[in-house]
Design an enzyme around this catalytic site. Structure first.
Site, short mmCIF file in Angstrom:
data_model
loop_
_atom_site.label_atom_id
_atom_site.label_comp_id
_atom_site.label_asym_id
_atom_site.label_seq_id
_atom_site.Cartn_x
_atom_site.Cartn_y
_atom_site.Cartn_z
N ASP A 242 78.35 9.20 50.40
CA ASP A 242 77.50 8.25 51.09
C ASP A 242 78.45 7.16 51.62
O ASP A 242 79.55 7.00 51.12
CB ASP A 242 76.50 7.69 50.08
CG ASP A 242 75.83 6.43 50.56
OD1 ASP A 242 75.21 6.48 51.62
OD2 ASP A 242 75.93 5.41 49.86
N ASP A 458 75.58 5.65 45.75
CA ASP A 458 75.46 4.50 44.85
C ASP A 458 74.16 4.57 44.06
O ASP A 458 73.81 3.65 43.34
CB ASP A 458 75.67 3.16 45.57
CG ASP A 458 74.86 3.06 46.84
OD1 ASP A 458 73.97 3.89 47.04
OD2 ASP A 458 75.12 2.13 47.63
N ASP A 462 70.00 7.06 47.47
CA ASP A 462 70.52 8.41 47.63
C ASP A 462 69.91 9.39 46.64
O ASP A 462 70.36 10.53 46.54
CB ASP A 462 72.05 8.42 47.46
CG ASP A 462 72.71 7.47 48.43
OD1 ASP A 462 72.34 7.49 49.61
OD2 ASP A 462 73.59 6.71 48.01
P1 ADP Z 1 73.52 4.27 54.09
O1 ADP Z 1 73.15 5.70 54.27
O2 ADP Z 1 74.81 3.95 54.80
O3 ADP Z 1 73.55 3.82 52.66
P2 ADP Z 1 70.81 3.26 54.63
O4 ADP Z 1 70.17 4.63 54.67
O5 ADP Z 1 70.50 2.39 53.49
O6 ADP Z 1 72.39 3.37 54.86
O7 ADP Z 1 70.38 2.47 55.96
C1 ADP Z 1 70.61 3.02 57.24
C2 ADP Z 1 70.47 1.97 58.32
O8 ADP Z 1 69.13 1.42 58.30
C3 ADP Z 1 71.39 0.78 58.13
O9 ADP Z 1 72.65 1.01 58.67
C4 ADP Z 1 70.62 -0.31 58.87
O10 ADP Z 1 70.88 -0.23 60.24
C5 ADP Z 1 69.17 0.03 58.62
N1 ADP Z 1 68.60 -0.75 57.51
C6 ADP Z 1 68.17 -0.28 56.32
N2 ADP Z 1 67.69 -1.27 55.54
C7 ADP Z 1 67.87 -2.42 56.23
C8 ADP Z 1 67.59 -3.81 55.97
N3 ADP Z 1 67.05 -4.25 54.82
N4 ADP Z 1 67.90 -4.70 56.93
C9 ADP Z 1 68.44 -4.30 58.09
N5 ADP Z 1 68.72 -3.03 58.39
C10 ADP Z 1 68.45 -2.08 57.49
MG MG Z 2 74.14 3.61 50.21
#
Ligand code: ADP
Ligand code: MG
Length: 577
Positions: A242, A458, A462
């Site tokens: 991730d 993390d 996930d």
């Molecule tokens: P990753 O797979 O890298 O852990 P996430 O699945 O948590 O990322 O989130 C994917 C995208 O969704 C982020 O890059 C962001 O653009 C958007 N996003 C998710 N949660 C938030 C939030 N609380 N505030 C702003 N953007 C968010």
């Molecule tokens: Mg993550």
């Protein structure tokens, strides 16, 4: 005469007992890692009640009690620091040898050792709920869980017993009917076969190696939740990371603000930060922190809803605010044309020098951009950057050198994912970006067509992907081990733990195989000898031609001891993994 049987029986009983004794001692040593963890549980705590400092048994501490921890003392329960500054040795939980700084607001775990400062902490988890107790429970469960190879061993053992009884009867009958050595000799041969064939060593081969392997891993801050995962490590073909919080440190920092025409930077940040106060996402915390650093006053949001992988939605007063990915806002009918997609990346650091905002600067790779809309209108975009974990490139390189395919899986946009992958040394073809949390599991399933997959995350958003993977690896902190979906938890926030876990897993399986080989080799080799297969070879010494049942008992005990010692040697190699 009768005394022969009596002496034989006595010798067998003695040797079996001796074998059992050696085995029990060796087994006890195998379980030492877990006992070492258990012994960390402090017995006493200094609790402040009605202004008085009382020394109480650690079990008597209640959640929200104030506990005083003097320099050098073990912290009795999990808690949050109220006041005091110190460094805490958490090596027993995480394997991290350097003490970590702890001050007001930080979490500390029971069983860790306070450094030079006096700490006053508020108890947050006591008794069986503490991180240490959870770790002990997890390790115990893993050690008690049956490894898949054990199922095979059990099936063999099930057919083994009738076969051995049949062999013993056959031996007895053959000697009695086809030779003139008499009843006593026939009986001796049959008993020797029964004694030699005891599958004790076979039964010890797997569990002792599992106990040693999981114990050694636990001492290094690596928790295997079940032995099946330990076994599956060997067959892995792909390791998927991730991005946020796994390949990167997970502490993004606001780099630039790109407000829409007619919107002030502070207004953009104030609205975004107010809403993000209600979200636990690392991006949210970064935005809220940026606003606080500027001293902006934030309204309280209501009806906060996090939409996994897309963003967050909430009300400020009566107006609705959306913050998230560009496609998500577009799908909500927001007109995105006032701020072009790459504008936040061309915008320099907003804080010190507005001159850096020259539009000629190329887009910054590795930045994450979130988009903010209020009442359906775009307010602007915020660009954030997260640092790559310093060890990430080395760990990715080591995995690839082991012949593993390394992939990146993220909900973030393609450009950011590609930039991070490039810096970590991941092949661009193995980057899966803009994947929603729900689709992460499907992506893992797709990769599983090429062989078993490990997913490192993390552990928060996930979970489905971790559960889908053959080996789900959670990177958690020592105080948050209840990561249910993972098979394997790295308590220390360091990707090197993954390499160690893979090595320990492989060495444990190798030890199991070696044990099974020796255990069965003893039987395969010695059963015919016990039955008298060497008897016709008169050149051989008598004790070997007519293997005495007592000698057979000795050999059997020796095979059990060999197996246990071989498992114990894993303790040493696991230490250097
Ligand atoms: P990753 O797979 O890298 O852990 P996430 O699945 O948590 O990322 O989130 C994917 C995208 O969704 C982020 O890059 C962001 O653009 C958007 N996003 C998710 N949660 C938030 C939030 N609380 N505030 C702003 N953007 C968010
Ligand atoms: Mg993550």
């Amino acid at each position: 005469g009768h005394h022969v049987y009596f002496e034989t029986a006595a010798a067998i009983v003695t040797l079996v007992a001796l074998g059992r004794l050696l085995e029990a001692r060796a087994r006890a040593r195998a379980g030492e890692a877990l006992r070492a963890l258990l012994s960390l549980r402090p017995r006493k705590a200094r609790v402040v009640r009605d202004g008085l400092e009382l020394e109480l048994p650690a079990e008597a501490v209640k959640v929200r009690d104030t506990v005083v921890v003097r320099p050098g003392e073990a912290i009795p329960v999990d808690g949050r620091v109220l006041d005091g500054e110190s460094s805490v040795d958490e090596s027993m939980l995480t394997g991290e040898s350097l003490p970590v700084a702890r001050g007001p607001g930080d979490n500390v775990a029971g069983g860790t050792i306070n450094g030079p400062g006096l700490l006053r902490i508020a108890a947050t988890r006591v008794g069986a709920a503490t991180a240490l107790s959870q770790i002990v429970r997890l390790v115990r469960a893993a050690q008690g869980s049956k490894a898949p190879v054990q199922a095979l061993v059990d099936r063999i053992a099930a057919v083994f017993v009738p076969i051995v009884v049949a062999l013993a009867l056959l031996t007895f009958g053959t000697w009695l009917l086809f030779t003139d050595h008499g009843l006593s000799h026939a009986l001796m041969r049959a008993v020797a076969v029964l004694v030699i064939a005891c599958p004790c060593a076979l039964g010890l081969a797997t569990p002792t190696a599992i106990v040693v392997g999981t114990g050694a891993a636990a001492q290094r801050g690596i928790l295997f939740k079940n032995s099946a995962a330990l076994e599956r490590v060997r067959a892995l073909k792909t390791v998927v990371f991730d991005k946020t919080g796994t390949l990167t440190v997970g502490r993004p920092v606001v780099q630039a603000l790109a407000p829409a025409p007619g919107v002030a930077e502070d207004e953009l940040l104030t609205v975004a930060a107010a809403v993000e106060q209600g979200s636990e996402h690392p991006l949210a915390r970064a935005i809220a922190a940026a606003a606080k650093a500027k001293g902006l006053a934030l309204a309280q949001p209501t009806g906060v809803r996090a939409i996994g992988g897309r963003g967050v939605r909430a009300l400020l007063g009566a107006v609705e605010v959306w913050i998230g990915t560009r496609p998500w806002l577009a799908s909500q009918g927001v007109d995105l044309s006032p701020v072009p997609e790459d504008m936040p990346l061309r915008t320099g650091p907003s804080d010190p020098a507005p001159s850096a905002m020259s539009s000629g600067t190329p887009p910054k790779p590795g930045h994450t951009v979130v988009w903010v809309a209020r009442a359906g209108h775009l307010l602007g975009a915020i660009s954030l950057a997260d640092e790559l974990r310093p060890e990430a490139p080395a760990v990715v390189a080591a995995l690839r050198a082991q012949g593993l395919r390394v992939a990146l899986l993220t909900g973030d946009n393609r450009a950011t994912a590609a930039a991070i992958a490039a810096r970590a040394g991941i092949d661009p073809a193995d980057v899966r970006a803009e994947v929603l949390p729900a689709d992460k599991a499907a992506t893992i399933a797709d990769l599983q067509r090429h062989g078993p997959v490990a997913m490192v995350g993390d552990g928060v958003n996930d979970a489905p992907a971790l559960a889908q993977a053959d080996v789900g690896v959670a990177i958690g902190s020592g105080t948050d081990v209840a990561v249910d979906a993972a098979d394997l938890t790295l308590l220390r926030s360091d990707l090197h733990g993954l390499l160690t876990a893979l090595t320990i897993g492989r060495r444990t399986v190798a030890t199991i195989h070696r044990n099974l080989f020796w255990a069965s080799a003893y039987n395969v080799l010695l059963i015919p000898i016990a039955a008298g297969a060497l008897y016709p070879f008169t050149a051989l010494p008598d004790w070997l031609r007519a293997l005495h049942p007592a000698l057979a008992a000795g050999a059997m005990a020796l095979s059990s001891v060999t197996v246990v010692l071989s498992s114990l040697s894993l303790r040493r190699t696991a230490r250097t993994a």
